[in-house]
Structures are given as C-alpha cells and as structure tokens.
Design a protein around this motif. Structure first.
Motif, PDB file in Angstrom:
ATOM      1  N   ARG A 131      16.025  -2.126 -17.396  1.00 34.63           N
ATOM      2  CA  ARG A 131      15.132  -2.579 -16.324  1.00 34.63           C
ATOM      3  C   ARG A 131      13.663  -2.527 -16.747  1.00 34.63           C
ATOM      4  O   ARG A 131      12.829  -3.201 -16.163  1.00 34.63           O
ATOM      5  CB  ARG A 131      15.353  -1.733 -15.074  1.00 34.63           C
ATOM      6  N   THR A 132      13.351  -1.653 -17.721  1.00 36.11           N
ATOM      7  CA  THR A 132      11.949  -1.491 -18.117  1.00 36.11           C
ATOM      8  C   THR A 132      11.831  -1.498 -19.644  1.00 36.11           C
ATOM      9  O   THR A 132      12.819  -1.306 -20.353  1.00 36.11           O
ATOM     10  CB  THR A 132      11.381  -0.150 -17.604  1.00 36.11           C
ATOM     11  N   LYS A 133      10.602  -1.707 -20.126  1.00 33.00           N
ATOM     12  CA  LYS A 133      10.296  -1.670 -21.564  1.00 33.00           C
ATOM     13  C   LYS A 133       9.560  -0.378 -21.881  1.00 33.00           C
ATOM     14  O   LYS A 133       8.910   0.202 -21.010  1.00 33.00           O
ATOM     15  CB  LYS A 133       9.384  -2.846 -21.918  1.00 33.00           C
ATOM     16  N   PRO A 134       9.594   0.045 -23.137  1.00 29.72           N
ATOM     17  CA  PRO A 134       8.811   1.236 -23.508  1.00 29.72           C
ATOM     18  C   PRO A 134       7.322   0.994 -23.273  1.00 29.72           C
ATOM     19  O   PRO A 134       6.854  -0.156 -23.323  1.00 29.72           O
ATOM     20  CB  PRO A 134       9.099   1.390 -25.008  1.00 29.72           C
ATOM     21  N   LEU A 135       6.568   2.082 -23.015  1.00 26.65           N
ATOM     22  CA  LEU A 135       5.126   1.958 -22.785  1.00 26.65           C
ATOM     23  C   LEU A 135       4.358   1.972 -24.103  1.00 26.65           C
ATOM     24  O   LEU A 135       3.185   1.600 -24.148  1.00 26.65           O
ATOM     25  CB  LEU A 135       4.643   3.106 -21.888  1.00 26.65           C
ATOM     26  N   SER A 136       5.002   2.477 -25.163  1.00 28.04           N
ATOM     27  CA  SER A 136       4.370   2.451 -26.487  1.00 28.04           C
ATOM     28  C   SER A 136       5.484   2.460 -27.531  1.00 28.04           C
ATOM     29  O   SER A 136       6.658   2.569 -27.185  1.00 28.04           O
ATOM     30  CB  SER A 136       3.420   3.635 -26.665  1.00 28.04           C
ATOM     31  N   SER A 137       5.108   2.358 -28.780  1.00 31.20           N
ATOM     32  CA  SER A 137       6.092   2.269 -29.858  1.00 31.20           C
ATOM     33  C   SER A 137       7.033   3.474 -29.881  1.00 31.20           C
ATOM     34  O   SER A 137       6.610   4.610 -29.672  1.00 31.20           O
ATOM     35  CB  SER A 137       5.375   2.192 -31.204  1.00 31.20           C
ATOM     36  N   GLY A 152      23.785   9.475 -19.203  1.00 34.63           N
ATOM     37  CA  GLY A 152      24.703   8.540 -18.562  1.00 34.63           C
ATOM     38  C   GLY A 152      24.001   7.572 -17.623  1.00 34.63           C
ATOM     39  O   GLY A 152      24.505   6.484 -17.355  1.00 34.63           O
ATOM     40  N   GLN A 153      22.819   7.977 -17.121  1.00 32.88           N
ATOM     41  CA  GLN A 153      22.102   7.126 -16.159  1.00 32.88           C
ATOM     42  C   GLN A 153      21.089   6.201 -16.831  1.00 32.88           C
ATOM     43  O   GLN A 153      20.419   5.427 -16.154  1.00 32.88           O
ATOM     44  CB  GLN A 153      21.405   8.016 -15.115  1.00 32.88           C
ATOM     45  N   CYS A 154      20.954   6.303 -18.169  1.00 35.81           N
ATOM     46  CA  CYS A 154      19.936   5.518 -18.888  1.00 35.81           C
ATOM     47  C   CYS A 154      20.546   4.736 -20.046  1.00 35.81           C
ATOM     48  O   CYS A 154      19.887   4.477 -21.058  1.00 35.81           O
ATOM     49  CB  CYS A 154      18.838   6.441 -19.416  1.00 35.81           C
ATOM     50  N   ASN A 155      21.819   4.362 -19.909  1.00 36.67           N
ATOM     51  CA  ASN A 155      22.528   3.703 -21.010  1.00 36.67           C
ATOM     52  C   ASN A 155      21.831   2.465 -21.545  1.00 36.67           C
ATOM     53  O   ASN A 155      21.707   2.285 -22.757  1.00 36.67           O
ATOM     54  CB  ASN A 155      23.938   3.300 -20.540  1.00 36.67           C
ATOM     55  N   ALA A 156      21.382   1.588 -20.654  1.00 29.91           N
ATOM     56  CA  ALA A 156      20.838   0.302 -21.093  1.00 29.91           C
ATOM     57  C   ALA A 156      19.563   0.501 -21.915  1.00 29.91           C
ATOM     58  O   ALA A 156      19.399  -0.096 -22.987  1.00 29.91           O
ATOM     59  CB  ALA A 156      20.564  -0.591 -19.884  1.00 29.91           C
ATOM     60  N   PHE A 157      18.668   1.382 -21.441  1.00 27.97           N
ATOM     61  CA  PHE A 157      17.420   1.628 -22.158  1.00 27.97           C
ATOM     62  C   PHE A 157      17.700   2.222 -23.534  1.00 27.97           C
ATOM     63  O   PHE A 157      17.120   1.810 -24.542  1.00 27.97           O
ATOM     64  CB  PHE A 157      16.526   2.576 -21.337  1.00 27.97           C
ATOM     65  N   ILE A 158      18.610   3.204 -23.582  1.00 26.88           N
ATOM     66  CA  ILE A 158      18.907   3.867 -24.853  1.00 26.88           C
ATOM     67  C   ILE A 158      19.488   2.865 -25.848  1.00 26.88           C
ATOM     68  O   ILE A 158      19.065   2.806 -27.009  1.00 26.88           O
ATOM     69  CB  ILE A 158      19.888   5.051 -24.638  1.00 26.88           C
ATOM     70  N   ILE A 209      13.318   4.557 -16.598  1.00 27.66           N
ATOM     71  CA  ILE A 209      14.207   3.989 -17.616  1.00 27.66           C
ATOM     72  C   ILE A 209      15.675   4.036 -17.184  1.00 27.66           C
ATOM     73  O   ILE A 209      16.554   3.686 -17.956  1.00 27.66           O
ATOM     74  CB  ILE A 209      14.031   4.706 -18.975  1.00 27.66           C
ATOM     75  N   GLU A 210      15.953   4.460 -15.935  1.00 28.28           N
ATOM     76  CA  GLU A 210      17.331   4.557 -15.460  1.00 28.28           C
ATOM     77  C   GLU A 210      17.933   3.185 -15.181  1.00 28.28           C
ATOM     78  O   GLU A 210      17.212   2.235 -14.866  1.00 28.28           O
ATOM     79  CB  GLU A 210      17.409   5.430 -14.195  1.00 28.28           C
ATOM     80  N   ASP A 211      19.266   3.093 -15.291  1.00 30.24           N
ATOM     81  CA  ASP A 211      19.973   1.820 -15.102  1.00 30.24           C
ATOM     82  C   ASP A 211      19.882   1.323 -13.661  1.00 30.24           C
ATOM     83  O   ASP A 211      19.737   0.136 -13.415  1.00 30.24           O
ATOM     84  CB  ASP A 211      21.466   1.967 -15.452  1.00 30.24           C
ATOM     85  N   ARG A 212      20.021   2.244 -12.693  1.00 30.46           N
ATOM     86  CA  ARG A 212      20.012   1.869 -11.273  1.00 30.46           C
ATOM     87  C   ARG A 212      18.672   2.249 -10.678  1.00 30.46           C
ATOM     88  O   ARG A 212      18.204   3.361 -10.856  1.00 30.46           O
ATOM     89  CB  ARG A 212      21.097   2.629 -10.493  1.00 30.46           C
ATOM     90  N   SER A 213      18.097   1.343  -9.871  1.00 32.92           N
ATOM     91  CA  SER A 213      16.781   1.626  -9.302  1.00 32.92           C
ATOM     92  C   SER A 213      16.877   2.538  -8.078  1.00 32.92           C
ATOM     93  O   SER A 213      15.883   3.090  -7.642  1.00 32.92           O
ATOM     94  CB  SER A 213      16.095   0.322  -8.915  1.00 32.92           C
ATOM     95  N   ASP A 214      18.079   2.703  -7.521  1.00 31.94           N
ATOM     96  CA  ASP A 214      18.197   3.408  -6.239  1.00 31.94           C
ATOM     97  C   ASP A 214      18.899   4.759  -6.376  1.00 31.94           C
ATOM     98  O   ASP A 214      19.728   5.122  -5.572  1.00 31.94           O
ATOM     99  CB  ASP A 214      18.928   2.533  -5.225  1.00 31.94           C
ATOM    100  N   ASN A 215      18.545   5.492  -7.407  1.00 40.70           N
ATOM    101  CA  ASN A 215      19.161   6.792  -7.656  1.00 40.70           C
ATOM    102  C   ASN A 215      18.359   7.871  -6.925  1.00 40.70           C
ATOM    103  O   ASN A 215      17.242   8.184  -7.315  1.00 40.70           O
ATOM    104  CB  ASN A 215      19.194   7.025  -9.166  1.00 40.70           C
ATOM    105  N   THR A 216      18.911   8.419  -5.859  1.00 44.44           N
ATOM    106  CA  THR A 216      18.173   9.320  -4.968  1.00 44.44           C
ATOM    107  C   THR A 216      18.967  10.601  -4.747  1.00 44.44           C
ATOM    108  O   THR A 216      20.183  10.550  -4.579  1.00 44.44           O
ATOM    109  CB  THR A 216      17.946   8.640  -3.604  1.00 44.44           C
ATOM    110  N   THR A 217      18.282  11.734  -4.726  1.00 43.53           N
ATOM    111  CA  THR A 217      18.943  12.991  -4.386  1.00 43.53           C
ATOM    112  C   THR A 217      18.378  13.519  -3.080  1.00 43.53           C
ATOM    113  O   THR A 217      17.166  13.483  -2.860  1.00 43.53           O
ATOM    114  CB  THR A 217      18.766  14.036  -5.505  1.00 43.53           C
ATOM    115  N   ARG A 218      19.280  13.978  -2.226  1.00 43.23           N
ATOM    116  CA  ARG A 218      18.856  14.600  -0.976  1.00 43.23           C
ATOM    117  C   ARG A 218      18.990  16.107  -1.126  1.00 43.23           C
ATOM    118  O   ARG A 218      20.039  16.604  -1.550  1.00 43.23           O
ATOM    119  CB  ARG A 218      19.721  14.108   0.187  1.00 43.23           C
ATOM    120  N   PHE A 219      17.950  16.831  -0.784  1.00 42.57           N
ATOM    121  CA  PHE A 219      17.934  18.290  -0.834  1.00 42.57           C
ATOM    122  C   PHE A 219      17.903  18.836   0.588  1.00 42.57           C
ATOM    123  O   PHE A 219      17.400  18.171   1.494  1.00 42.57           O
ATOM    124  CB  PHE A 219      16.684  18.778  -1.575  1.00 42.57           C
ATOM    125  N   LEU A 220      18.441  20.036   0.781  1.00 42.89           N
ATOM    126  CA  LEU A 220      18.342  20.698   2.084  1.00 42.89           C
ATOM    127  C   LEU A 220      17.402  21.888   1.978  1.00 42.89           C
ATOM    128  O   LEU A 220      17.394  22.605   0.961  1.00 42.89           O
ATOM    129  CB  LEU A 220      19.720  21.190   2.556  1.00 42.89           C
TER     130      LEU A 220
END
Lengths: 335, 335
Positions: A131-137, A152-158, A209-220
């Motif tokens: 979904r994104t490109k590196p910010l530098s080399s 596991g959540q950043c497969n495409a970027f890696i 750099i994550e594959d899914r843009s909607d990865n959210t954690t809810r805390f209590l």
C-alpha cells in the motif's frame, strides 16, 4: 510535579507497545503516572490490589479477534478479581512503521529501492501490492526485527522492498525497536510503532506498511468503580419506544444452568425484551465441567444512566434465568 | 487390501497426534486410509479439492477453548471452502503419558521416586498434588521433551517426580515421542499420548499425568455432503410441544446487517422461536469492516431429519433477518 502524588495507571508493557500508545491516548501524562507491567494478569493484579487506580488491557483486534487472556481474567473463575470493573474503552489504529537508521551515504532519496512489484510464486500466485513505498532508501538494510504477528501483517511491503533481508523474530515490536536502537552498523531495521520511533530515536524508513488499512485494536480500561447509586432499585416495566442515552456500553458475564435446555437463548432474549442492542458476544470454557461456558455479552446502555430502567430490567431478568452472572461495567462508547 | 482403493480421510498430523487418535476413533483402518497433513488449512483444502473424502480437524478443547484456525476456515471469507460441510464430531479425552525407556538396571519397581509432595514457594504457595504416581522408577531420566501446552497441563506431576530434569520444548507431543524413540542413552522421556507409545515402541513410565482429569478435545469431521432431499420445502408452522430427534446437532454461520440495531438478538431469537436449544456460540472478525463479526451457532436438531419442520422454520427465519448466512452441517451428537 512531585512523583508519587499522581494516580497510577498500569498497562501491558514494554514501553512503546501498542498498549502504551493506547494508554497515552486515554490518560494525560500530566495527571497520571503510566506504569508498564509484564503480563495482562499483572494489570488485573495491580488494579485489584489497589496498587494502581486504573489499568489498560487489549480486548480484541479487528483482524485477529478476541484476546483470550483478558477474557479469562474477566471470567474470574476463582474470585481473584472480584472488584474489577470495566470503565472505558480505547481504540488504536495499528499502523506499522519501518524504523532504522537512514543511509546517509546513499544518494537515492526517492524511495525507489526495489520494483514495488511482487513476483507470483506457486504458493502465492497473486501476491498483493504494498500500500505504501519506503520513505528513503532501504538498500543498506541487512536485518529485520519484529514480532511474528507484525511480519504476518506486512507481507506485501516486505516481499516488495526487503527481499533477501534476514528476518529475526522477537517478543514484541517495541523490543525490535530497542534492538535496532543499539545497532552501530546502521543496517538493522524494525517493524514497530511510530511511538517506538520517538522513544528510541529511530528514523522512519516506512510508514503504514501493513497490508490492511483497517487494522484496529480495542483496549479496555479497568478499575474498581462499581459505584451503584444509593437509591438502587430494580425497575420492572420496560419502555421500548425511546432510545437509551447514545454512546454507552455495558458488559455482563454469565453461565447458564446445565440442566435447562434453551437457557442460553433465554438469557440472550433478556436484552431483546428490553430493546438493548448486543454489540459483541464471546465465550470461554467454564473449567467447571467440560463444554460448559462463561459467556460475555456487550450491549448498548449504561447501568447508572438508565432513565427508562431498561438495563435494570434486563439485569433483573438475567438474574432469574442465568446460572450465575456478573455486571462487569458500563462506560462511554468511543466508536 | 490394495492401497488406493480405500477412501481417504485427512487429519492434522503428525502421526500419533491427538488428531490421529480422534481419526482412529471414528474411522476404521480396514475401510479408510488415514492421511496426516501439515495444517488445518491442508485438511480443508484436501476435502474441498476432492483429494480425500473426509477430513478431521480440532474444534475446541475443554480447557483452552475454541480453535480459531478451524473457525476461520469455516468462516470461508473468500469462498475457498464453499462445498465444505460439517458431518460429525469426535471427542477425545486427552490423557498425557510419560513415555521413555524403563531403567532395567534399577531395583525400584514401586514408583516411589520422589516424595510425591510439592514444596510451597513464593510464586506457588499451594501447589496441587499430582493425581497419579509413576509406573516405574524415573531416577534415570535426564531430559524431558514435549509441547509447551502439555508441560502446562502436567505441572503437578513434573514438580513432584521430575525435579531438576532438563526440559525441551518441541512442536508437538508426537515429535517429542519420536525424539525419545531415537535416544540411545535411555535417559530421555516425553509427555505424549498412549498412541505415541504404541507407534514409537516406548515404555509407559506414567499414565494420566495431567493436572485436570477432564481435559477433552472435540474434533469435527468435514466433508462435501450437503445432500438436501429432493422434496426440500420450508415448513413455516412451528410445533413447540414435542422434541426433535435427540442426539442431532447442526451448525450455521451468519453475519448481521450493520445498520440494523438488535440484529444479533433477532437472529438468535430464531432458534428460540422454534424451541431449538443452542449448544455453542462463537464469533470471529468478518474482515470486511473492523468489529463486524461472523457468528457460529450450534444447536440441537438435524436439517434432514426434521419431521416437525423446526430446523427448516428457524433457517427460513434466519434467511430473512441475517445479513448473510450458511448452513454448515447436521450430524449425530456424540456426547
């Protein structure tokens, strides 16, 4: 301000974890001391034993589902956490960053390392595009550290930009950032949070750099705040035409009598009878008998701001049909 | 009998796993070829692609709860497993054994190694007593192999009878037995199944060494058996006075429309309306939008043996109130 005078909130550490990000979102550091502890049990222990005034624990992730350690502590099978209440919630959008040291010798500044495309293989015939490109080399990066779940959540970027880099699994994303902060070769990188970049003084080499843009954690947020009003009284007449105060949620846990068929449906119908919308349902083994469960239900409504008596009515009905039950808390809804 | 002529059932391997024990319980080796595969996904893949006629996967453990990998495959978010049905269930009582080589030089035969008592410590002030004693001397054991979860389930036995033995975590209890079977010193032991003792030719040094006596895993048998009867027709009149055929269970998955408050309670009330007892409820993230879920409900009743039309009536009603839904199967109840 003198240390020790501020109330303390404990959270699942280490420093720079996503729990740390969550606790900073909800608690001002001017007014609270934020204390990292090692396990979810430790958060519950410190709140129950009044070592701290509040605690923060992860409850569910939008990709991975419920956090069973938190559910097991809320189940409170041996009465260790009898005074714990759920008093709030915090949502954190989990954006992974690539952290490291910029290659100051490199002339490439356009982040054009790698093709940005993925080669189809037998095991992954249609790889997703990052979904994104590196910010530098990234040409100087030789080692990559993170928690297995973050990899596991950043497969495409890696696979697009870090092909051939040696991968090291560590216990947390913040641990990964800590390791990279001590690297003197400048060739290590970590997948971690933007908070970790600040805390460990690392350069941001990639953002979101994550594959899914909607990865959210809810805390209590947990505490010891049952605060029943003095004039507590069960109101038995439901009013089904108007709505409850918008934006409140409550949680109850319950078991069902084993010899009563239909008991689970009967308990769940208590919410419907009082027009209370269910927002989540979970179950964990009761550990009393195999395949008996403790259920956790969240619903819209607040026990202490309940002008029509609908929450009271439902709880009263539950107390008659459930095997055992417990009100765990009511709080202001955040999303 | 010639190999290749028998139908094949795939199961989560390796050989001698508790899944292997479950598949042997339900499928005769005279009539079926039992094929171990590496992952739960592999079991689903081989059934969907008709490489095998049936598959067996773990579904829930009475101590640890649901197996999310199996729920995620049943959720079938991308339509990969559209023909899979749940056709049966198998319960396996998980009894851990201590496997190794008997010390033939030892004169101790009464299993009196160790005191059998546990010393209270700061972290465990009231250690539980082991439920069983060793079957023979353990004085020669120097190394202990098993899966981390099995170590966690045998704390009392280990601390009473295997103090000071070096512990090695491996990927499965059957892998542990395999390692011990290759040991030529005779000083290694494994926590594993009685089936592993048979398969790897090891001596039984302890039996039922687990802390809890009621540790049970439920497995599901999957296939491609929708078999709707030719005269399929929704019967809309519920009859609530008589019972369904005892001993059948069915499973459905469903989502709820996000813009309809009360939708979850409404779907759940469909079962109650037709007097169908719910036996389990689970949820997993939908992965469509954060904090929307796919629900899994098991209930008593059989879609194809439903003289009063109660199951048909409930499914018909669900099809009107759920966002999406799927009947996953009906089968004979085992417990």
């Amino acid at each position: 301000m003198a240390s020790g005078t501020k109330p303390v909130v404990s959270f699942l550490g280490p420093v720079a974890s996503y729990s740390h990000q969550a606790v900073r979102q909800a608690f001002s550091e001017d007014e609270w001391e934020l204390r990292p502890v090692v396990t979810i049990d430790d958060v519950f222990d410190t709140v129950q034993d009044q070592e701290v005034k509040a605690g923060l624990v992860p409850f569910e992730n939008s990709t991975n589902g419920s956090v069973v350690f938190t559910l097991d502590d809320l189940a409170d099978r041996d009465g260790r956490y009898k005074d714990i209440t759920v008093d709030g919630e915090v949502y954190v959008d989990v954006h992974h960053c690539l952290l490291g040291h910029k290659d100051t010798s490199s002339t490439t500044e356009d982040g054009a390392d790698g093709s940005g495309t993925c080669t189809p293989t037998a095991t992954d015939p249609s790889p997703s595009r990052p979904r994104t490109k590196p910010l530098s080399s990234l040409a100087h990066i030789k080692r990559l550290y993170s928690h297995p779940q973050a990899f596991g959540q950043c497969n495409a970027f890696i696979s697009a930009y870090l092909k051939g880099v040696e991968v090291f699994e560590v216990s947390s994303t913040s641990k990964a950032a800590e390791i990279v902060s001590k690297d003197e070769t400048g060739t290590y990188a970590a997948i971690s949070s933007s908070l970790a970049a600040q805390i460990y003084g690392l350069d941001m080499l990639g953002r979101s750099i994550e594959d899914r843009s909607d990865n959210t954690t809810r805390f209590l947020i947990i505490g010891r705040n049952p605060t029943p009003p003095a004039d507590w009284e069960i109101v038995k007449t439901p009013t089904t035409t108007t709505t409850t105060r918008p934006g409140s949620k409550s949680m109850v846990s319950f078991t069902v009598p084993h010899d009563s068929p239909g008991a689970l449906a009967e308990v769940l119908s208590c919410f419907q009878a009082f027009n209370l919308n269910l927002t989540s349902i979970n179950s964990r083994p009761s550990l009393v008998k195999p395949f008996q469960y403790i259920f956790f239900v969240e619903f819209e409504g607040h026990r202490h701001d309940d002008p029509e008596g609908r929450v009271r009515g439902a709880l009263d009905k539950i107390s008659r049909v459930a095997g055992s039950w417990r009100w765990l808390g009511s709080w202001e809804r955040q999303r």
